[in-house]
Write a protein that holds these residues in place. Structure first.
Motif, short mmCIF file in Angstrom:
data_model
loop_
_atom_site.label_atom_id
_atom_site.label_comp_id
_atom_site.label_asym_id
_atom_site.label_seq_id
_atom_site.Cartn_x
_atom_site.Cartn_y
_atom_site.Cartn_z
N ASN A 123 3.86 11.37 2.94
CA ASN A 123 4.31 10.52 4.05
C ASN A 123 3.60 9.17 4.13
OD1 ASN A 123 6.02 12.67 4.98
ND2 ASN A 123 4.21 13.62 5.91
N PRO A 124 3.58 8.39 3.06
CA PRO A 124 2.86 7.11 3.08
C PRO A 124 3.48 6.11 4.05
CG PRO A 124 4.14 7.31 1.07
CD PRO A 124 4.19 8.66 1.74
N TYR A 125 4.83 6.06 4.11
CA TYR A 125 5.48 5.10 5.02
C TYR A 125 5.07 5.37 6.46
CZ TYR A 125 9.11 2.60 7.59
OH TYR A 125 9.77 1.78 8.46
N GLU A 126 5.11 6.63 6.83
CA GLU A 126 4.76 6.99 8.19
C GLU A 126 3.31 6.68 8.51
OE1 GLU A 126 8.51 8.64 7.19
OE2 GLU A 126 6.61 8.76 6.11
N ALA A 127 2.43 6.88 7.53
CA ALA A 127 1.01 6.60 7.74
C ALA A 127 0.79 5.11 7.99
CB ALA A 127 0.20 7.06 6.52
N LEU A 128 1.44 4.25 7.22
CA LEU A 128 1.30 2.80 7.41
C LEU A 128 2.00 2.34 8.69
CD1 LEU A 128 -0.25 0.86 5.50
CD2 LEU A 128 0.37 3.01 4.40
N SER A 136 -10.00 5.13 -8.24
CA SER A 136 -9.28 4.11 -9.03
C SER A 136 -8.10 3.55 -8.25
CB SER A 136 -8.80 4.70 -10.35
OG SER A 136 -7.89 5.78 -10.12
N ILE A 137 -7.45 4.40 -7.45
CA ILE A 137 -6.33 3.94 -6.63
C ILE A 137 -6.85 3.04 -5.51
CG2 ILE A 137 -4.39 4.63 -5.18
CD1 ILE A 137 -4.15 5.37 -8.16
N LYS A 138 -7.98 3.43 -4.90
CA LYS A 138 -8.56 2.61 -3.84
C LYS A 138 -8.96 1.23 -4.37
CE LYS A 138 -10.33 6.34 -0.91
NZ LYS A 138 -11.51 6.92 -0.26
N ILE A 139 -9.49 1.22 -5.59
CA ILE A 139 -9.86 -0.07 -6.19
C ILE A 139 -8.64 -0.98 -6.30
CG2 ILE A 139 -10.64 -1.18 -8.33
CD1 ILE A 139 -12.54 1.22 -8.71
N GLN A 140 -7.52 -0.41 -6.74
CA GLN A 140 -6.30 -1.20 -6.85
C GLN A 140 -5.83 -1.68 -5.48
OE1 GLN A 140 -2.86 0.82 -8.44
NE2 GLN A 140 -1.65 -1.06 -8.56
N LEU A 141 -5.89 -0.81 -4.49
CA LEU A 141 -5.43 -1.16 -3.15
C LEU A 141 -6.30 -2.25 -2.52
CD1 LEU A 141 -4.58 2.38 -1.70
CD2 LEU A 141 -2.99 0.65 -2.56
N ARG A 142 -7.61 -2.21 -2.83
CA ARG A 142 -8.51 -3.21 -2.24
C ARG A 142 -8.21 -4.62 -2.75
NH1 ARG A 142 -12.84 0.58 -3.92
NH2 ARG A 142 -13.17 2.05 -2.19
N THR A 143 -7.57 -4.73 -3.92
CA THR A 143 -7.29 -6.06 -4.48
C THR A 143 -6.11 -6.74 -3.81
OG1 THR A 143 -5.79 -5.21 -6.20
CG2 THR A 143 -8.16 -5.31 -6.73
N ILE A 199 0.83 -1.21 0.00
CA ILE A 199 0.00 0.00 0.00
C ILE A 199 0.86 1.25 0.00
CG2 ILE A 199 -1.69 1.30 1.35
CD1 ILE A 199 -2.77 -1.42 2.35
N GLN A 200 1.87 1.29 0.87
CA GLN A 200 2.69 2.50 0.93
C GLN A 200 3.52 2.69 -0.34
OE1 GLN A 200 6.25 3.05 1.60
NE2 GLN A 200 6.95 0.92 1.83
N THR A 201 3.86 1.61 -1.03
CA THR A 201 4.62 1.73 -2.28
C THR A 201 3.76 2.36 -3.37
OG1 THR A 201 5.96 -0.20 -1.71
CG2 THR A 201 5.96 0.49 -4.01
N ILE A 202 2.50 1.94 -3.45
CA ILE A 202 1.59 2.54 -4.43
C ILE A 202 1.34 4.01 -4.09
CG2 ILE A 202 -0.80 2.53 -5.29
CD1 ILE A 202 -0.70 -0.51 -5.15
N LEU A 203 1.20 4.31 -2.81
CA LEU A 203 1.00 5.70 -2.40
C LEU A 203 2.24 6.55 -2.70
CD1 LEU A 203 -0.88 5.21 1.00
CD2 LEU A 203 -1.84 5.80 -1.25
#
Length: 448
Positions: A399-404, A431-438, A388-392
């Motif tokens: 700050n995706p790493y910090e969020a995760l 569209s990003i959320k759809i990818q993350l949900r998979t 997830i953080q890589t896609i973000l």
């Protein structure tokens, strides 16, 4: 001597005799004597082939009779040589006298002094022993390690699509495929096996101190270096060391020991991983009727094959390491310490074969418990945080790493619902959320 497996001091010749007995053809006392006879006979024939003065009239049709001396070599022949050795107190000289007696029986008395002509005992030992090692590797060790690699490969193919939780530093990490983890070991073994095969079987052949002193003083017109290179390299199929003292310097043999040790280390690594997977219940073991896992706990089926393999590979490596460190060192032109050490060459190879055999036996017993793998993946949804953080990061999310990190390092259990709620709270396009949900622990397994 009627030695039974129950009387043997070493388990190599006792408990594990069934696994190691084939190595007797290369490393027993009888085998060493036979290979010494082989080298002596082939050396005499090689001298005859160049029409060495004194041998120019030797009947070459008798070569087959000479070769029968080692081709039909028997235990009684070895015992005869050992009886002579009691008198000579010199093992190679006893071999020379044995061959001379054979020449007498063939009415070849006039040619007897060309047996062992110009040689020292190490010209025989340092060709006979490398020759036996070469045969043992090609006829015994290589087929065994190839069988292990083939077994690992077959399991890698069988389980190539099975997702599995990975562990780095003992902690849950990005998921992998079970087949890929087996392929790692097959690949490592193949690479190191090729390295081992590339190391020459080095041999020494050059007279008392490596300079062909006796050869040259008797026949200065002959190029003894060229002759010996051809004899060792072509007739014996070894590689003649060009500059030596009285003995072979053993550098290449040390390299072989190091290569064998590296292969054993890979086997130990495999054994420990499978042992751990069994402890995690990823694998169960086939139960053989009548077998007992524990003398006190009836429920237990212990991973004894992998433990046995680890122990034997460890013993082998201790000896390989000693050989590699000790044998290249000899005082001045020669001391005798290499002689007694070399008589143990077959011991680490025997323990290595036991380790390979035990690992194979263990691999044949394991049964995949896919439910346990599935349960561990389902219990560790936190491992998809990396995905997830890589896609973000790709989307330049702040700050995706910090969020995760904040999400996954709480004391609250992270499950599918936790991840789903986190995704829903992200300020990103649908569209990003759809990818993350998979993304799940079951499909976040990369490629290999």
């Amino acid at each position: 001597m009627n030695l039974t497996s129950l009387q043997a001091i070493s388990p190599v010749d006792g408990r594990y005799r069934k696994t190691t007995q084939g190595l007797a053809a290369y490393f027993s006392e009888e085998a060493l004597i036979k290979y010494r006879v082989f080298v002596e006979i082939e050396y005499f024939i090689a001298l005859s082939e160049i029409n060495l003065p004194g041998l120019e009239n030797f009947d070459k049709s008798l070569y087959s009779e000479l070769r029968k001396i080692y081709e039909t070599f028997s235990e009684n022949d070895a015992l005869e040589i050992k009886e002579t050795e009691k008198i000579t107190n010199h093992d190679v000289k006893a071999v020379e006298y044995f061959i001379k007696s054979k020449f007498d029986s063939l009415s070849l008395q006039n040619y007897k002094e060309f047996i062992h002509f110009g040689l020292t005992s190490q010209d025989i030992n340092n060709t006979a022993i490398p020759y036996s090692i070469k045969l043992a590797l090609s006829e015994s060790y290589f087929p065994a390690i190839k069988s292990l690699i083939e077994k690992i490969n077959s399991l890698a193919i069988e389980w190539k699509d099975i997702p599995m939780l990975a562990f780095t530093h003992g902690q849950p990490a990005s998921p992998t495929k079970l087949g890929k983890e087996f392929m790692v070991f097959a690949d490592r073994l193949n690479i190191q096996l090729e390295n081992l095969k590339s190391i020459p079987n080095s041999a020494k052949f050059g007279g008392a101190t490596g300079n062909f002193n006796a050869h040259h003083i008797a026949y200065p017109q002959i190029n003894w270096v060229t002759f010996s290179n051809q004899f060792v390299n072509e007739t014996l199929g070894l590689t003649r060391a060009q500059h030596t003292t009285q003995i072979e310097h053993y550098d290449q043999f040390a390299a072989q020991c190091d290569a064998l040790k590296r292969i054993n280390n890979i086997i130990i690594d495999l054994d420990r991983d499978i042992w751990t997977y069994i402890s995690k219940n990823y694998f169960k073991q086939r139960i053989k009727a009548g077998e007992i896992g524990s003398s006190a706990m009836p429920h237990k089926v212990n991973p004894i094959d992998f433990e046995n393999a680890e122990g034997n590979a460890g013993i082998a490596n201790a000896l390989f390491e000693f050989f590699a460190a000790k044998l290249p060192i000899s005082r001045l032109q020669r001391d005798l310490t290499d002689s007694t050490v070399l008589r143990n060459v077959g011991v680490p190879l025997a323990h290595t074969l036991i380790a390979i055999n035990s690992t194979l036996r263990g691999l044949d017993k394991i049964i995949l418990n896919e439910a346990a793998l599935h349960a561990d993946l389902d219990d560790n949804w936190a491992v998809v945080a990396e995905a997830i953080q890589t896609i973000l990061r790709r989307e330049n999310y702040p700050n995706p790493y910090e969020a995760l990190k904040e999400l996954t390092r709480t004391n609250t259990k992270i499950d599918a619902s936790s991840i789903a709620n986190f995704i829903e709270g992200l300020n990103v396009d649908e569209s990003i959320k759809i990818q993350l949900r998979t993304i799940t622990p079951f499909n976040y397994t990369g490629v290999f």
